[in-house]
Design a protein around this motif. Structure first.
Motif, short mmCIF file in Angstrom:
data_model
loop_
_atom_site.label_atom_id
_atom_site.label_comp_id
_atom_site.label_asym_id
_atom_site.label_seq_id
_atom_site.Cartn_x
_atom_site.Cartn_y
_atom_site.Cartn_z
N ALA A 44 24.01 38.22 26.95
CA ALA A 44 23.81 37.63 28.39
C ALA A 44 24.05 36.28 28.46
CB ALA A 44 22.29 37.95 28.72
N PRO A 45 25.25 35.87 29.10
CA PRO A 45 25.85 34.53 29.30
C PRO A 45 24.79 33.99 30.31
CG PRO A 45 27.76 35.96 29.65
CD PRO A 45 26.42 36.90 29.53
N GLY A 46 24.98 32.66 30.40
CA GLY A 46 23.94 31.94 31.39
C GLY A 46 24.82 31.52 32.50
N LEU A 47 25.22 30.20 32.76
CA LEU A 47 26.08 29.78 33.70
C LEU A 47 27.31 29.35 32.91
CD1 LEU A 47 23.18 27.81 35.89
CD2 LEU A 47 24.16 30.27 36.26
N VAL A 48 28.25 29.93 33.08
CA VAL A 48 29.48 29.76 32.27
C VAL A 48 30.48 28.96 33.39
CG1 VAL A 48 31.18 30.72 30.83
CG2 VAL A 48 29.18 31.92 31.03
N ASP A 49 31.28 28.21 32.91
CA ASP A 49 32.25 27.35 33.73
C ASP A 49 33.53 28.30 33.91
OD1 ASP A 49 33.22 25.47 35.16
OD2 ASP A 49 33.44 23.90 33.69
N ASP B 164 43.00 50.13 35.92
CA ASP B 164 41.93 50.02 36.57
C ASP B 164 40.71 50.93 36.20
OD1 ASP B 164 40.06 49.77 38.70
OD2 ASP B 164 41.37 50.00 40.10
N LEU B 165 39.83 50.14 35.66
CA LEU B 165 38.72 51.06 34.97
C LEU B 165 37.97 51.83 35.94
CD1 LEU B 165 37.78 48.46 32.20
CD2 LEU B 165 39.07 50.26 31.89
N ARG B 166 38.17 51.76 37.11
CA ARG B 166 37.48 52.45 38.20
C ARG B 166 37.89 53.90 38.15
NH1 ARG B 166 38.04 48.25 43.02
NH2 ARG B 166 39.96 48.41 42.06
N VAL C 281 33.63 43.46 28.78
CA VAL C 281 33.52 42.12 29.60
C VAL C 281 33.90 42.35 30.95
CG1 VAL C 281 34.43 40.01 29.50
CG2 VAL C 281 34.20 41.03 27.17
N ALA C 282 34.78 43.40 31.45
CA ALA C 282 35.33 43.57 32.84
C ALA C 282 34.00 43.53 33.75
CB ALA C 282 36.07 44.60 33.05
N GLY C 283 34.11 42.66 34.78
CA GLY C 283 32.99 42.59 35.80
C GLY C 283 33.40 41.96 36.98
N MET D 144 34.27 32.64 38.22
CA MET D 144 33.28 33.62 38.62
C MET D 144 32.00 32.70 39.15
SD MET D 144 31.48 36.71 36.76
CE MET D 144 32.52 38.16 37.24
N LEU D 145 31.79 31.66 38.70
CA LEU D 145 30.58 30.87 38.94
C LEU D 145 30.97 29.89 40.24
CD1 LEU D 145 27.81 30.18 37.55
CD2 LEU D 145 28.95 27.95 36.74
N GLN D 146 31.93 29.85 40.65
CA GLN D 146 32.29 28.97 41.75
C GLN D 146 32.14 29.56 43.11
OE1 GLN D 146 36.30 27.99 40.84
NE2 GLN D 146 35.71 26.74 38.92
N1 LIG Z 1 30.94 33.23 34.55
C1 LIG Z 1 29.78 33.39 34.36
O1 LIG Z 1 28.90 32.30 34.77
C2 LIG Z 1 29.05 34.68 33.76
C3 LIG Z 1 27.64 34.58 33.70
C4 LIG Z 1 27.04 35.79 33.45
C5 LIG Z 1 27.86 37.10 32.92
N2 LIG Z 1 28.96 36.69 33.11
C6 LIG Z 1 29.83 38.13 32.85
O2 LIG Z 1 30.92 37.85 31.80
C7 LIG Z 1 31.91 38.66 32.22
C8 LIG Z 1 33.36 38.00 32.24
O3 LIG Z 1 33.13 36.82 33.21
P1 LIG Z 1 34.26 35.90 33.54
O4 LIG Z 1 33.56 34.57 34.10
O5 LIG Z 1 35.07 35.59 32.48
O6 LIG Z 1 34.85 36.61 34.68
P2 LIG Z 1 36.49 36.76 35.21
O7 LIG Z 1 36.68 37.10 36.47
O8 LIG Z 1 37.34 35.43 34.29
O9 LIG Z 1 36.93 38.31 34.21
C9 LIG Z 1 36.51 39.39 34.42
C10 LIG Z 1 37.91 40.27 34.12
O10 LIG Z 1 37.51 41.62 34.60
C11 LIG Z 1 38.53 42.14 35.14
N3 LIG Z 1 38.23 43.36 36.06
C12 LIG Z 1 37.67 43.35 37.10
N4 LIG Z 1 37.80 44.53 37.84
C13 LIG Z 1 38.39 45.22 36.83
C14 LIG Z 1 38.86 46.74 36.74
N5 LIG Z 1 38.53 47.47 37.86
N6 LIG Z 1 39.38 47.22 35.65
C15 LIG Z 1 39.99 46.44 34.80
N7 LIG Z 1 39.44 45.10 34.50
C16 LIG Z 1 38.84 44.50 35.69
C17 LIG Z 1 39.20 41.06 35.76
O11 LIG Z 1 40.65 41.33 36.31
C18 LIG Z 1 38.84 39.87 35.01
O12 LIG Z 1 40.15 39.55 34.22
C19 LIG Z 1 31.68 39.71 33.57
O13 LIG Z 1 31.08 40.67 33.03
C20 LIG Z 1 30.40 38.86 34.19
O14 LIG Z 1 29.70 39.27 34.83
C21 LIG Z 1 29.74 35.72 33.71
#
Ligand SMILES: NC(=O)c1ccc[n+]([C@@H]2O[C@H](COP(=O)([O-])OP(=O)(O)OC[C@H]3O[C@@H](n4cnc5c(N)ncnc54)[C@H](O)[C@@H]3O)[C@@H](O)[C@H]2O)c1
Length: 254
Positions: A188-193, A64-66, A91-93, A196-198
């Motif tokens: 910077a991703p845009g709208l990714v399927d 847990d990166l927090r 990438v985590a977010g 997270m987008l749902q």
């Molecule tokens: N999906 C989109 O449309 C979109 C658009 C723009 C930016 N992004 C960014 O791209 C990145 C990936 O998005 P995604 O769609 O693959 O999301 P996702 O939810 O599939 O992946 C995010 C990953 O981060 C991990 N994570 C969350 N909290 C964590 C923690 N405390 N410690 C360790 N890992 C943790 C989750 O377990 C998950 O596997 C994110 O940073 C997101 O903000 C996504």
């Protein structure tokens, strides 16, 4: 002189969020490029499964990166197992959508800032410190979002504020560490399927409305982000730092 040298073979790369949609695709890309991948995400067994699927020489790290105090030890463990990591891909977010700006709570604010921004900063600090101490060049790629520039809308404004801060911080880190040959760029991703987008109650019409805003007329796929990420980590991008690459099918044009 050869111009096309990726320089990634045998390098250790840390990918956070690596069992998620985009992170997993990115981890696969680095494995294909001949790197040893440290697969970092919340769940140890999911990390192990992903690392195994990448092939031999990769490893999963459930974290847990927090837990900020544990981040230097995580970097140290990866170094002991796989060798000094020279690329970190953050990438985590998370996104926590609320109906509007009026309903955002303090805990919504903290939860998104804790992982998207605070954890990213301190993990990058621990990573870069090892590069500095060992006088090793390296590279960081921070996942921002199109919303870093647009600001997003309504209940996603706080999430987008974290992404805006990531873009700003990328530039500050890049300027600070350029003399150490540690490059820091954003994507910077845009709208990714991806999930997270749902949003709850999202209809086909909502989805079509999103697609209509994208010049390339389709949502992004996780694998669309692999090329730009691997490129930024490679020697092909050796004179790039402080940049943000938009991977958005034309949705974002700044
Ligand atoms: N999906 C989109 O449309 C979109 C658009 C723009 C930016 N992004 C960014 O791209 C990145 C990936 O998005 P995604 O769609 O693959 O999301 P996702 O939810 O599939 O992946 C995010 C990953 O981060 C991990 N994570 C969350 N909290 C964590 C923690 N405390 N410690 C360790 N890992 C943790 C989750 O377990 C998950 O596997 C994110 O940073 C997101 O903000 C996504």
């Amino acid at each position: 002189m050869t111009h096309l040298n990726w320089g990634l073979s045998g390098k250790t790369v840390i990918v956070t969020g690596a069992t998620g949609a985009i992170g997993r695709a990115v981890a696969e890309g680095f494995a294909e490029a001949g790197c040893k991948v440290a697969v970092v995400d919340l769940d140890q067994s999911a990390c192990d499964t992903t690392a195994r699927a990448l092939g031999i020489g990769h490893r999963g790290y459930g974290a847990d990166l927090r837990q900020i105090g544990q981040l230097p030890a995580l970097i140290q463990r990866i170094e002991s197992d796989l060798g000094l990591a020279t690329t970190l891909v953050n990438v985590a977010g998370i996104i926590l959508r609320t109906p509007d700006l009026f309903t955002v709570t303090e805990s919504d604010w903290d939860a998104q800032h804790d992982i998207n921004l605070k954890a990213l900063f301190f993990l990058t600090q621990a990573f870069a410190k090892r590069l500095a101490v060992t006088k090793t060049p390296g590279s960081v790629i921070n996942y921002s979002s199109q919303g870093a520039l647009s600001g997003g809308f309504g209940g996603s404004v706080v999430y987008n504020a974290t992404k805006g801060a990531i873009t700003t911080m990328t530039r500050g880190m890049a300027r600070s560490w350029a003399p150490l040959n540690i490059r820091v760029n954003a994507l910077a991703p845009g709208l990714v399927d991806t999930p997270m987008l749902q949003t709850p109650g999202q209809t086909d019409a909502d989805r079509d409305a999103m697609i209509q805003q994208i010049p390339m007329q389709r949502l992004g796929l996780p694998e669309d982000h692999v090329g730009a990420t691997v490129f930024l980590a490679s020697d092909m991008a050796r004179y790039m730092t402080g940049a943000m690459i938009n991977v958005s099918g034309g949705f974002l044009m700044y």
